[in-house]
Design an enzyme around this catalytic site. Structure first.
Site, PDB file in Angstrom:
ATOM      1  CG  HIS A 142      -1.690   1.271   1.383  1.00 13.72           C
ATOM      2  ND1 HIS A 142      -2.716   1.620   0.527  1.00 13.72           N
ATOM      3  CD2 HIS A 142      -1.577   2.287   2.269  1.00 13.72           C
ATOM      4  CE1 HIS A 142      -3.214   2.782   0.894  1.00 13.72           C
ATOM      5  NE2 HIS A 142      -2.546   3.210   1.957  1.00 13.72           N
ATOM      6  CE  LYS A 163       0.347   6.258   1.255  1.00  8.60           C
ATOM      7  NZ  LYS A 163      -0.520   6.532   2.415  1.00  8.60           N
ATOM      8  CG  ASP A 181      -5.067   2.345  -2.739  1.00 11.49           C
ATOM      9  OD1 ASP A 181      -4.823   2.681  -1.568  1.00 11.49           O
ATOM     10  OD2 ASP A 181      -5.903   1.485  -3.038  1.00 11.49           O
ATOM     11  NE  ARG A 247      18.408  18.562  12.834  1.00 13.29           N
ATOM     12  CZ  ARG A 247      18.539  19.467  13.790  1.00 13.29           C
ATOM     13  NH1 ARG A 247      18.265  19.160  15.058  1.00 13.29           N
ATOM     14  NH2 ARG A 247      18.937  20.694  13.500  1.00 13.29           N
TER      15      ARG A 247
END
Length: 315
Positions: A142, A163, A181, A247
């Site tokens: 998915h 998304k 999807d 980071r």
């Protein structure tokens, strides 16, 4: 879930414009399950140890020249034993005429004989490529698969995180959609996977509040693509205070799909972050890494040199 797949022999014959010289009674139900083609040179000489009857068999000029030097009875005996293994089909390349003994034994054992006009090496390479794609291990995830600057980005995350909306923004910026999807991922090799969309939902994308749209018709055919390599997996997660996020990007992360390790990163999002721009940068950065340049490593090296210099000057 990984499944085993097969390719109907009739579909392959149609795909490559091959001709049927003899059609077995079970022709329509024959399925190819092995992604390899054999040239039965040793078998035609009488050696059948380690013979793989599940494979398609193909003979060309060399095998035919050898068989023509034998007597009719010798050829009949060879093909009698050869076809007794019940192979899926025998392909004859270069439009070579099948030997009478070959056709006789093919009818006896009800084995399909196919003829192709191309060279033996071309037929073998083409069929193996075709079978490897269609028989490749696969899994459905998915998510959303988009191509950004030539990099295949697989966007993963919980439903409603954005998304599809990010994919639409990328489409507006000139990038391409492969699947929304449901993404069907196939293993192309030990180091590469590629993704495509199930045929039923290909070129469609769902936007909450608007509904389903046809990307090819709304944005044009240049906005869609049938398949793309999965070069980078991006896990989109909601920002959580107190959570530690990378980071520098110095440590490489990977996600295992079908036994292939694919680079992956996690992007935390908050309202107001331009996810499409971040995805573009992620694609370009991943491309640079593949070409041998790592900005995080370079930055860390510069910091280390700075502190080494500063430390040396203090003494």
């Amino acid at each position: 879930m990984i499944n085993s797949y097969s390719v109907p022999l009739s579909q392959m014959v149609k795909e490559f414009n091959l001709r049927l010289l003899y059609k077995a009674t079970d022709y329509e139900s024959i399925n190819i399950t092995v992604d390899d083609i054999s040239r039965p040179g040793l078998q035609l000489a009488g050696y059948f140890e380690h013979f793989e009857p599940m494979r398609l068999q193909l003979i060309g000029t060399t095998e035919t020249a050898y068989l023509n030097k034998l007597t009719s009875e010798e050829r009949r005996s060879i093909f009698d034993r050869f076809f007794s293994y019940k192979i899926p089909a025998l392909i004859i390349s270069r439009d070579l005429d099948p030997l009478p003994e070959c056709m006789e034994m093919a009818e006896k054992y009800d084995t399909t004989i196919i003829q192709g006009s191309e060279t033996t090496s071309y037929i073998i390479s083409s069929l193996i490529s075709y079978l490897k794609i269609n028989l490749a291990p696969r899994i459905t995830r998915h998510g959303v698969l988009v191509e950004v600057y030539g990099e295949g980005l697989l966007l993963l995350g919980e439903s409603g995180i954005g998304k599809s909306e990010a994919a639409v923004e990328l489409l507006k910026r000139g990038h391409r959609l492969i699947a929304d999807d449901a993404v069907e991922i196939k293993k192309a090799s030990s180091k590469k996977c590629f993704g495509t969309a199930p045929e039923l939902i290909r070129h469609y994308i769902e936007l909450r509040g608007i509904g389903v749209i046809n990307v090819a018709k709304l944005f044009g055919m240049a906005a869609v693509k049938e398949s793309a390599d999965v070069d980078l997996i991006i896990n989109i997660v909601p920002w959580r205070d107190g959570e530690v996020y990378d980071r520098l990007g110095l440590e490489s992360q990977y996600t295992d799909i079908l036994g292939v390790k694919i680079p992956s990163i996690t992007i935390p999002i908050t309202p107001g972050r331009n996810l499409a721009v971040i995805l573009e940068v992620a694609a370009m950065n991943n491309r640079q890494k593949k070409m041998g340049y790592n900005a995080a490593a370079e930055f860390t090296e510069q910091i280390n040199k700075h502190f080494d210099t500063s430390f040396g000057q203090s003494f």
